[in-house]
Write an enzyme that holds these catalytic residues in place. Structure first.
Site, PDB file in Angstrom:
ATOM      1  N   THR A  85      72.390 -52.153 -18.859  1.00 13.07           N
ATOM      2  CA  THR A  85      72.115 -50.857 -19.507  1.00 13.07           C
ATOM      3  C   THR A  85      73.116 -49.843 -18.956  1.00 13.07           C
ATOM      4  O   THR A  85      72.739 -48.888 -18.286  1.00 13.07           O
ATOM      5  CB  THR A  85      70.669 -50.412 -19.208  1.00 13.07           C
ATOM      6  OG1 THR A  85      70.495 -50.409 -17.786  1.00 13.07           O
ATOM      7  CG2 THR A  85      69.650 -51.326 -19.843  1.00 13.07           C
ATOM      8  N   PHE A 151      62.889 -53.559  -8.136  1.00 13.14           N
ATOM      9  CA  PHE A 151      63.289 -52.665  -7.051  1.00 13.14           C
ATOM     10  C   PHE A 151      64.193 -53.386  -6.059  1.00 13.14           C
ATOM     11  O   PHE A 151      64.413 -52.917  -4.945  1.00 13.14           O
ATOM     12  CB  PHE A 151      62.051 -52.112  -6.347  1.00 13.14           C
ATOM     13  CG  PHE A 151      61.119 -51.375  -7.279  1.00 13.14           C
ATOM     14  CD1 PHE A 151      59.969 -51.981  -7.761  1.00 13.14           C
ATOM     15  CD2 PHE A 151      61.415 -50.089  -7.697  1.00 13.14           C
ATOM     16  CE1 PHE A 151      59.113 -51.320  -8.630  1.00 13.14           C
ATOM     17  CE2 PHE A 151      60.580 -49.411  -8.578  1.00 13.14           C
ATOM     18  CZ  PHE A 151      59.421 -50.036  -9.051  1.00 13.14           C
ATOM     19  N   LYS A 223      60.423 -46.356 -12.159  1.00 10.40           N
ATOM     20  CA  LYS A 223      61.720 -46.899 -11.756  1.00 10.40           C
ATOM     21  C   LYS A 223      62.761 -45.797 -11.627  1.00 10.40           C
ATOM     22  O   LYS A 223      63.416 -45.656 -10.589  1.00 10.40           O
ATOM     23  CB  LYS A 223      62.165 -47.965 -12.756  1.00 10.40           C
ATOM     24  CG  LYS A 223      63.531 -48.540 -12.489  1.00 10.40           C
ATOM     25  CD  LYS A 223      63.635 -49.171 -11.111  1.00 10.40           C
ATOM     26  CE  LYS A 223      65.051 -49.638 -10.822  1.00 10.40           C
ATOM     27  NZ  LYS A 223      65.225 -50.181  -9.476  1.00 10.40           N
ATOM     28  N   CYS A 279      73.405 -49.037  -9.640  1.00 11.31           N
ATOM     29  CA  CYS A 279      72.103 -48.456  -9.983  1.00 11.31           C
ATOM     30  C   CYS A 279      71.988 -46.954  -9.757  1.00 11.31           C
ATOM     31  O   CYS A 279      71.823 -46.195 -10.712  1.00 11.31           O
ATOM     32  CB  CYS A 279      71.002 -49.206  -9.233  1.00 11.31           C
ATOM     33  SG  CYS A 279      70.856 -50.898  -9.797  1.00 11.31           S
TER      34      CYS A 279
END
Ligand code: UDX
Ligand code: UDX
Length: 468
Positions: A85, A151, A223, A279
């Protein structure tokens, strides 16, 4: 249970291998034929502790690889979506891969299935996935969409997956929640940890993790909010480090003082050259965009990103202050990965600094225990790659420490000083104690602490260790 995982990247591959180790039948799907061929032939495309063992254990029996998503969906009760993504120009998450995968999965829904978001996605994505599947003619009774954010941290991904603090599942029906409970039961009932061949966990008694069931929207937000909070903690301590530099305080002492407050906690308070990776940078941006779209101006996140960017510039200025000019200077660099323990260079602060120093005309010799191949693909021959930390330091005007690899914190300082032209170390990860470094004859610059000098201005090291 039969599970399909789509996307064999850092998250998909680790999740797939761990689900197989929990006892499930796993089909790992990817549309990258090269990656599939590598996985089928026994290669491990990413550097992750315990992953080679798990793939070795289950490849070809409980773990198979496929490029046929429709068939994998047909054969599975749950389909985990772990495709990329990446951020768009405007910082939003690009969900086009998630959409195309949702469409393909529709073709394989011939009885009840749960489609599970594993990738980090903005709130409302599960609604869109549901809409896409309905539009492709699937009856709403035949499927549910759930959110199960990951996670795991790179470098400790397998143990993070198997020994999590919590498992979050976002489900809007009891039926899908029940299926998610069954999938994670070996962890939540503790049976996995009783097994003699269980992957060893962190050095504490394995505590079965809680399984937190929420709505899909809340899980999606958990998240983004978790990553944004951790990034904020890092930017906060980096900002405090800048104040420490101005007033002559020691940020490591400050970290100890605030981190022992159980409401704050000492983890993720390591000052340095800023956060990187696949991330935090993209998730903070994506969360900012999601908030804006939902009508909330989450400006705090702008500051988190600004402090992170500024931290790199501050370190560049620190190098200038130490060396005056950079053109033609020979610099040794320890670390290219975005953090220790991984070969991943995505959004690596180390790589950003190396590229900036090259633009300033410096000559760089770098060493990294795992990321040099990936860095070579980006940097080509613009820098030299060394076989060890000491080789990287050989004849250098200064040594830069850019990634927090454990091995960089235990170097033979005597040998290092011998290798260097000038005993100057500029540490972007605070791996050493300033007093120890000055006692060892180094001029030592770090983050949020006063620079230490042996005894005044550093002079070139003569090969016999005596002053020139
Ligand atoms: C993924 C998500 O991108 C990220 O949002 C989340 O935070 C963590 O999980 P990562 O595993 O690092 O990150 O992604 P990446 O390494 O890019 O792997 C994605 C995989 O999906 C690749 O192997 C790619 O080939 C595959 N893919 C992508 C498909 O199989 N089908 C597609 O349509 C698109
Ligand atoms: C992160 C989250 O930790 C993980 O939960 C999520 O699933 C994915 O994103 P990862 O990107 O692998 O994991 O690395 P992490 O260990 O979180 O480090 C991220 C960056 O922050 C690295 O560049 C690291 O060097 C930096 N960092 C981390 C600090 O500068 N200080 C710290 O105290 C901790």
């Amino acid at each position: 249970m039969r599970i399909a995982v789509v996307g064999s990247g850092y998250v998909g591959l680790v999740a797939g291998a761990c689900f197989a180790d929990l006892g499930h039948e796993v089909i790992l799907v990817d549309n990258d034929q090269q990656k599939l061929a590598a996985l089928r032939s026994g290669q491990v495309p990413i550097h992750e502790k315990f992953l080679p063992e798990l793939l070795g254990r289950h490849r070809g029996n409980r773990l198979t690889f496929s490029d046929d998503l429709k068939e994998a969906a047909q054969l599975s009760a749950a389909i985990f979506v772990a495709v990329g993504t990446p951020p768009t120009e405007r910082g939003e998450a690009d969900l086009s891969y998630v959409e195309s995968v949702a469409r393909e999965i529709s073709g394989g829904i011939d009885d009840y299935k749960v489609v599970v978001e594993k990738s980090t996605v903005p709130v409302y994505t599960s609604e869109w996935v549901r809409r896409i599947i309905l539009r492709n003619g699937i009856d709403s009774d035949c499927f549910d969409v759930a959110s199960n954010p990951e996670f795991l941290r790179e470098g400790t991904a397998v143990t993070d997956f198997l020994f999590p603090d919590r498992i979050v599942v976002g489900c809007d029906s009891e039926r899908s929640a029940q299926l998610m409970r069954e999938i994670y039961a070996p962890l939540t009932d503790g049976s996995y940890y009783q097994r003699t061949d269980a992957i060893p966990g962190p050095d504490r008694a394995a505590i079965p993790p809680p399984l937190i069931v929420t709505s899909t929207k809340s899980a999606e937000l958990i998240k983004h909010a978790s990553n944004a909070f951790l990034a904020m903690k890092i930017s906060f301590i980096n900002a405090v480090a800048s104040v420490c530099e101005s007033v002559g305080a020691d940020v490591n002492q400050v970290v100890h003082g605030i981190g022992t407050d159980s409401r704050i906690g000492g983890r993720f308070l390591n000052p340095g050259i800023g956060y990187g990776g696949s991330c935090f940078p993209k998730d903070v941006m994506a969360f900012r965009a999601v908030a804006r779209e939902s009508g909330y101006d989450f400006r705090l996140l702008d500051e988190v990103m600004r402090i992170n960017e500024d931290q790199r510039q501050r370190f560049l200025r620190k190098i200038y202050n130490a060396l005056w000019t950079l053109r033609g200077k020979k610099l040794g660099v320890l670390g290219l990965a975005f953090k220790g323990g991984t070969d991943d260079i995505r959004e690596s602060p180390a790589l950003f600094l190396v590229q900036s120093l090259l633009q300033e005309g410096s000559k760089i010799t770098a060493y990294d225990p795992a990321a040099m191949d990936r860095a070579r693909n980006v940097l080509g021959t613009s820098i030299s790659f060394a076989g060890s930390s000491y080789e990287a330091a050989r004849g250098a005007d200064a040594l830069l420490i850019l990634t927090e690899w454990e091995e960089f914190a235990t170097l033979d300082l005597n040998r290092l000083r011998q290798e260097l032209k000038f005993p100057i170390v500029i540490d972007g990860r605070n791996l050493y104690d300033p007093d120890v470094m000055s006692a060892q004859g180094f001029t030592y610059y770090s983050i949020g602490r006063t620079a230490s000098h042996p005894d005044g201005i550093p002079t070139p090291v003569a090969k016999n260790g005596k002053k020139a």
